[in-house]
Each structure stands twice: as structure tokens, then as C-alpha cells.
Design an enzyme around this catalytic site. Structure first.
Site, PDB file in Angstrom:
ATOM      1  CG  HIS A 222       3.713   5.072  -2.020  1.00  8.50           C
ATOM      2  ND1 HIS A 222       4.504   4.126  -2.561  1.00  8.50           N
ATOM      3  CD2 HIS A 222       3.142   4.424  -0.939  1.00  8.50           C
ATOM      4  CE1 HIS A 222       3.998   2.928  -2.161  1.00  8.50           C
ATOM      5  NE2 HIS A 222       3.358   3.173  -1.039  1.00  8.50           N
TER       6      HIS A 222
ATOM      7  NE  ARG B 142       8.058  -0.594  -2.139  1.00  6.70           N
ATOM      8  CZ  ARG B 142       8.000   0.470  -1.175  1.00  6.70           C
ATOM      9  NH1 ARG B 142       8.789   0.396  -0.117  1.00  6.70           N
ATOM     10  NH2 ARG B 142       6.610   0.915  -1.017  1.00  6.70           N
TER      11      ARG B 142
END
Ligand SMILES: Cc1cc2nc3c(=O)[nH]c(=O)nc-3n(C[C@H](O)[C@H](O)[C@H](O)COP(=O)(O)OP(=O)(O)OC[C@H]3O[C@@H](n4cnc5c(N)ncnc54)[C@H](O)[C@@H]3O)c2cc1C
Length: 573
Positions: free
Chosen positions: A234, A254
Site C-alpha cells: 500500500h 487520497r
């Protein structure tokens, strides 16, 4: 010693195990038992943060299962099983309906509609969420529903061996919290034991879980494993304090507008994926972060900056409350004002136990698997938000299948129990510290079999892992804290070393880059390698096989249309 007999034994009380149990009960099957190595309501699934995918078309009416399937298959770099992807994407909305029936609360719009947000590499807003504690909410309602249905469970029971007779799994042996051995005979045994990303030093898992021991037990019982080299890194784990290293900053940051910047203040994703930017596929963003740090464009603590200061504190508290508090507590940073330093962290294992698409049986009779311990849905890369959908869709599917099976019980023969008991009795104190070897193995995997790989590093990792394996065999492990803790620790260490070897060997075999598997010596994907690598135990060694990707149904073929097969990579060193 305790002996228990049941129709279905489910090992693991995460979302996958619980959903399987609920379905069996709702279909009228009483004789089931679920066990877990931790507290019943504290499986790894509680960590899931950002959300769960279902093409319900609430926010984007054009969304449908076909688009969800295409996004999933593309992110997987086209080595996932299209039949599993089709089932997942078609049934995900039903999984949400079930959760709502069990009482789950998801974020809603002012007009009452369920909110769906963008997640990386999705074509539409598709991800439902409960703040940034979606996994906790799912476990809350699954545990409540299991309790309503009187599902029998044992917590703090660590399973260390699957018991076989005549090539069929007939039960399992474990050790409970007071150090008693427990033998459970079952007509069907389900592994719902989660993944193996904690094999890496920097991981988004908690201590003491996600070491892949269920997958290793399946391997030892003769089950096929697939694509073990496919480990998802990740892009955004915390880099400090040391106690929180690797801990996840969800993709939802995000998705809600967080930007990635280097120490020059550049929004560097413009270089790596000018179209999707921060919401590119996880492998692309993770490698971009890696590269910026390696080029010296990183932060002082070895990360890059994740900046969501364009959002107000009120907004962050409503959409990302747990992350807002975590960063404040761990780093002393107010996300509505300052950026947080992040770097890639091992997060999810796409590789695992091969299952039949309809029955979920492994290649060993009597043994089934569900959830992150399996392989097939996510191929070379998992689309964010798909795992929670998977554990619910396939848990239900497996429960339905097992409810139609003959669940008449068979006792584990005394001779098999005596053999395991005598092995436990004969455990002798050794020299090697399991904590030290575990630390060294995880460190080795991070450095040599991590986000960027190549042949010399893989060879050296394999050699070193072989030495670790020999050391625990020859010198055996020191009994530091009583027999019960010893069995857990030595079993865990052995699985970690053996699985690490399988991961490194598989990574060596795949001479290409594909999704999360990036090799500097083979920096492109190769259409001729578009298959799954299967590994299976053979005597004291193992065999490998290249297996063709399953043929999609006509409906799925139509959905996939003509998508390009080749991924372009920004080459790294
Ligand atoms: C920080 C984080 C955030 C995430 N966010 C998301 C997200 O937003 N959306 C999404 O889709 N996915 C997310 N994921 C991934 C997702 O949470 C997992 O893939 C999923 O929850 C796995 O569920 P599971 O039921 O297969 O296994 P788990 O939840 O890992 O449960 C495994 C169970 O097996 C038990 N077990 C293991 N070994 C043994 C043994 N030897 N004996 C007895 N019991 C054993 C454990 O105690 C546990 O009960 C996230 C993962 C992490 C780490």
C-alpha cells in the site's frame, strides 16, 4: 485435553468466517463451530478502514457490475479468475443489502441515499463506508448476528495442525489460552485465517496476526497455493514513530482529496500517472513513493508527504475521523493544517489457497477456504475496497454450498491424537530465539523480496531463508515463555519461514513485472506469462505449475470487451 465434534469447523472469525457461519445458520445448519486465535470480535477485519465496493449505482447511475468487473480485472493485471470476479461484482450489492439487514450503518447523503466515494482505479464512485472504520462496523453487525443465531465459538484458540486421514481433512488440533490441547473432529473444515502481509517488516497488520499460518497449514495438507509472489504494497503507511511504522493511512485520504508531494513540493504523481494521479492503481502509487524516496526527494524521516490540508477539520472529522485522530495522536499533526509523512507498507496478499469457484473446496477433500487466505479474485493487484466485498460474498456463497453437503461427523482416530500429544510432550528446549528469527526473516523479506525485486536479491534471500529453516530444525527454538506460547510462536515462525521461501521462489519464477510484482531485471509485463503460478507440496519439496487463466463466461467476455493486455511501467532501479 479437550475433544470436540462438529459438522463444520470454521477457523477464523474475521468477516469471511463469520459470514460463512451466519449463512449456514440461516440455512438451518446448527452443527457448526467457529474458532479464532484472538477475541471473537477482534479479528484483523476490524482494521479495514476506507470502505467496501458494490456497484449499486447510487452516486453514479452508470455504474454496474460489468464496470466493476472490468476495474477489478484490470487492476489485477488480468491474472485473476474471471469467473470469481464475475460472481463478486454481481453479488456485492446483495452483500450490502444483507449488512443493512443485520443493522450496519453506512454514511448517507442528506437525502438519505447511501454515500459512495471514489477509491483508487475505480471508474465510478462505488465505495460505501462507515467513516474510516468500515471493518469495525461490519464485524460489529456480523458478531451481533452470529450471537442472535447462537453460533458456537471458541476464542483464543490457536490451531496448529490440520488432521488428515486417507487424504481427507477430518479436523484440526489447537491449543487454548490455558495451554490445553483441543482436538476438533469435523465433516468439513473451513480456513478463514486471513493473509500473510505481516511476513514483511513494514506491514499494515497488527502484531501477532496475518502471518499466513492457515495458508501454510493448507500447503502442508497438500492444498495447491497460487501466485504467492503477489503481495500488495500500500502506498501510504506511517513512517514514524517506530511503534506505528507501516500502520495504514487509508486510501480514502487520497480519495477525499489528499495529494502526494515530495520534499521539493512537487505533486510527483503527475510524472507517474498523469491521468489518475493519486488515484492510480496501488502498485503504481506505491512504486512512485518508493522511487521518490530512493531518489532523495523524500522527507527527513524517509517518507513522502500526504497533504489533505485543503479539507477543514470538520470535514475530516466527518469522513476520516479515525485517521484524523490517529495522526494527531501518533505524529502530533493536525491533518487539516499539515501533511503527514508516509511510505509503502506491505498490506494485502493476493496469493493464497486455490479454491474451486463453485464449492470453495481446496484441492484437498474436506478442506475449504474463504477470504484473504485464498487466491483468485485479485490477481496481481487488489482493487481497494474489494476485499470486504469478497469476504462477504464468498462467505455467503460457501455457507450456502456447505448447507447442502452431507455433514455427518467422523471422529479423529485416537492414534492420530496420541501422535500429536506425544510430539507436544517431547518438545525440547532449544537455542534459537523465535523473536530474533522472526524479526530477521521479516527484515530480509522487506529488503530482498519487497516492492522491487531482482534475481541476485531473490537468490540471496532464498539462501538465507534456507539457513534459517535449517537452524530451527537443528538447534530448535528456545522455550521462553511456557509451552502454550511456545507452540504458537514456533508454529508461527516455521510458517513464516516456509511461506517466505515459497514467496521468494514464486517471485523468482515470474520473470516479468506484473501489478504488485516488480522486477528490475524484467521490468515489463510479458503476455506469454499471463497465467497463475501454482505451488504444491510434493514429499519434502514442492512442484510448480503454470496454469492458464480460466475462460470467462460469454457475459463476462462481453463486459471485458477488448482491453489492452499490456501494462506500461515507469522503470525503477
Ligand atoms: C489496515 C487495513 C485496512 C484495510 N482496509 C480495507 C478497506 O477499506 N476495504 C477493503 O475491502 N479491505 C481492506 N483491508 C483488507 C481487509 O480488511 C482484509 O483483507 C479482510 O478483512 C480479511 O478478512 P478475513 O476474514 O479473510 O481474515 P481476517 O479478518 O484476517 O481474519 C482471520 C481470522 O483467522 C484467525 N486465525 C488466523 N490464524 C489462526 C490460527 N492458526 N488458529 C486460529 N485462528 C486463526 C484470526 O484470529 C482471525 O479471527 C484492509 C486491511 C488492513 C490491514
Amino acid at each position: 485435553m479437550q475433544k470436540i465434534t462438529t459438522g463444520v469447523l470454521i477457523i477464523g472469525s474475521g468477516g469471511a468466517g463469520l459470514r460463512t457461519a451466519i449463512e449456514l445458520k440461516e440455512k438451518g445448519i446448527e452443527d457448526i463451530l467457529i474458532v479464532g486465535a484472538r477475541k471473537f470480535d477482534d479479528a484483523h477485519t476490524v482494521l479495514a478502514a476506507g470502505g467496501i465496493n458494490a456497484a449499486m449505482g447510487v452516486m453514479d447511475p452508470n455504474d454496474n457490475w460489468q464496470t466493476h468487473a472490468v476495474d477489478t480485472f484490470l487492476e489485477a493485471q488480468q491474472i485473476s479468475n474471471p469467473l470469481l470476479v464475475e460472481k463478486l461484482t454481481k453479488k456485492a450489492p446483495e452483500a450490502i443489502e444483507d449488512l443493512l439487514r443485520f443493522g450496519a450503518q453506512f454514511h448517507r447523503e442528506d437525502d438519505g441515499r447511501l454515500t459512495q466515494r471514489f477509491f483508487g482505479a475505480h471508474s465510478y464512485k462505488r465505495t460505501l463506508f462507515h467513516g474510516d472504520t468500515t471493518g469495525k462496523e461490519i464485524i460489529r453487525v456480523l458478531v451481533a448476528q452470529s450471537n442472535n443465531l447462537d453460533v458456537d465459538f471458541i476464542e483464543d484458540l490457536y490451531i496448529f495442525e490440520l488432521i488428515e486421514k486417507d487424504g481427507k481433512v477430518i479436523g484440526a488440533a489447537g491449543i487454548n489460552k490455558v495451554g490445553e490441547s483441543v482436538y476438533i473432529s469435523a465433516s468439513k473444515v473451513v480456513l478463514a485465517t486471513g493473509g500473510y502481509s505481516n511476513i514483511y517488516r513494514r506491514s499494515s497488520s497488527r502484531n501477532r496476526e496475518n502471518f499466513g499460518n492457515g495458508i501454510h497449514m493448507a500447503f502442508m495438507a497438500g492444498a495447491e497455493l497460487g501466485d504467492m509472489e503477489m503481495v500488495q504494497f500500500h502506498p501510504t503507511g506511517l513512517v514514524y514513530p517506530p511503534s506505528a511504522e507501516g500502520s495504514l493511512i487509508t486510501e480514502a485520504v487520497r480519495a477525499e482529496g489528499g495529494l502526494l508531494k515530495n520534499n521539493l513540493g512537487e505533486r510527483f504523481m503527475k510524472k507517474y500517472d498523469p491521468d489518475k494521479l493519486e488515484l492510480s492503481t496501488r502498485d503504481v502509487v506505491a512504486r512512485a513513493n518508493y522511487q521518490e524516496i530512493k531518489m532523495g526527494n523524500g522527507s527527513s524521516n524517509g517518507g513522502v508527504y500526504l497533504d489533505i490540508s485543503s479539507r477543514t477539520e470538520e470535514y475530516l472529522r466527518s469522513r476520516l475521523p479515525a485517521i484524523y485522530d490517529k495522526v494527531m495522536k501518533m505524529n502530533g499533526i493536525n491533518l487539516s493544517k499539515d501533511a503527514v509523512e508516509v511510505a509503502p507498507t506491505a498490506h494485502y496478499s493476493m496469493g493464497g489457497i486455490v479454491i474451486d469457484k463453485d464449492t470453495h473446496q481446496t484441492s484437498v477433500e474436506g478442506l475449504y477456504a474463504v477470504g484473504e487466505c485464498t487466491t483468485g479474485v485479485h490477481g496481481a493487484n487488489r482493487l481497494g475496497g474489494n476485499s470486504l466485498a469478497e469476504i462477504l460474498v464468498f462467505g455467503k456463497d460457501l455457507g450456502t454450498h456447505l448447507s447442502q453437503c452431507d455433514l455427518s461427523q467422523k471422529e479423529i482416530p485416537e492414534s492420530l491424537i496420541s501422535k500429536i500429544e506425544s510430539d507436544i510432550e517431547n518438545i525440547s528446549d532449544g537455542e534459537e530465539s523465535s523473536n530474533v528469527l522472526l524479526r530477521d526473516t521479516r527484515d530480509l523479506m522487506w529488503r530482498k523480496v519487497g516492492i522491487v525485486k531482482n534475481m541476485p536479491e531473490l537468490d540471496s534471500a532464498i539462501e538465507r531463508l534456507g539457513e534459517y529453516s535449517d537452524r530451527i530444525e537443528k538447534n530448535s527454538i528456545a522455550i521462553e515463555t511456557g509451552k502454550q506460547e511456545f507452540i504458537r510462536k514456533s508454529h508461527r515462525l516455521n510458517s513464516v519461514i516456509q511461506l517466505s521461501l515459497l514467496i521468494a521462489q514464486s517471485a523468482k519464477l515470474r520473470k516479468e513485472s506484473r501489478g504488485s510484482h516488480y522486477r528490475t531485471d524484467y521490468p515489463n509485463s510479458n503476455d506469454e506469462m499471463r497465467f497463475n503460478y501454482i505451488i504444491k507440496k510434493e514429499g519434502d519439496s514442492y512442484t510448480t505449475e503454470k496454469r492458464e487463466i480460466a475462460e470467462p463466461t460469454t457475459e463476462m467476455k462481453n463486459a471485458l470487451g477488448t482491453i489492452s493486455k499490456t501494462q506500461n511501467y515507469v522503470h525503477l532501479e
